[in-house]
Design an enzyme around this catalytic site. Sequence first.
Site, short mmCIF file in Angstrom:
data_model
loop_
_atom_site.label_atom_id
_atom_site.label_comp_id
_atom_site.label_asym_id
_atom_site.label_seq_id
_atom_site.Cartn_x
_atom_site.Cartn_y
_atom_site.Cartn_z
N ASP A 232 -11.80 2.76 3.00
CA ASP A 232 -12.06 1.32 2.87
C ASP A 232 -13.55 1.06 2.62
OD1 ASP A 232 -10.05 -0.53 2.84
OD2 ASP A 232 -9.81 -0.62 5.02
N GLN B 284 -5.35 -1.37 9.49
CA GLN B 284 -5.12 -2.70 8.93
C GLN B 284 -5.73 -3.78 9.83
OE1 GLN B 284 -3.74 -3.38 5.89
NE2 GLN B 284 -4.33 -5.49 6.33
N LYS C 193 0.85 -1.21 0.00
CA LYS C 193 0.00 0.00 0.00
C LYS C 193 0.88 1.25 0.00
CE LYS C 193 -3.97 -1.73 2.52
NZ LYS C 193 -4.53 -1.95 3.86
#
Length: 302
Positions: free
Chosen positions: A121, A98, A54
């Site tokens: 997200d 995460q 990422k």
Amino acid sequence: MPAKLILGTEIREQILEEITAEVAQIKEKHGVVPGLVTILVGENPASVSYVTLKIKTAHRVGFKEIQDSQPVDLSEQDLLALIDKYNKDDSIHGILVQLPLPKHIDEKKVLNAIDPDKDVDGFHPVNVGRLMIGGDEVKFPPCTPAGIQEMIVRAGVETSGAEVVVVGRSNIVGKPIANMMLQKGPGANSTVTVVHTRTKNMDEHCKRADILIVAAGVPGLVKPEWIKPGACVIDVGVNRVGEKISEKTGKKVAILKGDVDFDAAKEIAGWITPVPGGVGPMTITMLMKNTLKSLKFKLGLE
Ligand code: NAP
């Protein structure tokens, strides 16, 4: 004739180039770049390698990237305080925590603490609601389903009026992609069926599909005879079925297989995604797209 391959590895390159160009334009005109923070609690090896990718991708497209690594014993309260700090930070447009989090931390509480307008997200209940309403309400479609829809559209597959069958009903893939495909609008307007472990005659449903999206996590679940000739098959499944020595690095790597019997299915389908190299690369790509969108919303450009 064998199916056309829809390669996430190729589509990723196109989208990342588009994002890089847009970021450069915005920087020149408005003097800002998208800011993305990734909070990693602990050192789960899979999470570390995912987060590393990422960061690399965020740098490549010209974002401001903050990697906030925290010890595994970070308290829930301290994590919530950290999220609050980034919620208030004007240079940050996307906050990503995460998963999985260590067991002593309530994942739901943490995800719900992220400002929905920075939830790139797309997992916050506000964004799930926005997705359900559809149209202009949608801010951040969740990344894997957004990647799937993008692949279908870029491959030139007709979605309007198409029979879409989704195998799996998880909150991160099955339910959101089913919802997205039935919305009114381009890349959607489909007639959608969702099947799962309680579905009777799953094969009969799959055989009807013009677009078959499989996200079950069961290697080889979808048999070639379940595929309608010419259908578009999107295999989301990533299953580790063994290990091999990489020719490139000489190190042990996982052998990955999808939920579809690829070799047989490609002789029947019209389009198909391989595993690996299909849906996989799209998730981080769409995360970059959502982060750019977040800045554009803030600047009134979207
Ligand atoms: P999940 O939360 O485990 O959900 C799996 C779904 O599939 C459930 O709804 C389950 O039904 C259904 N299912 C399982 N076995 C089935 C069977 N034999 N027949 C019919 N339905 C069955 O999984 P997920 O998070 O959605 O992920 C699915 C797969 O996609 C995994 O392999 C995962 O690694 C992969 N994935 C890939 C990406 C990516 O490439 N970027 C991203 C996310 C996920 P019930 O609800 O009835 O249990």
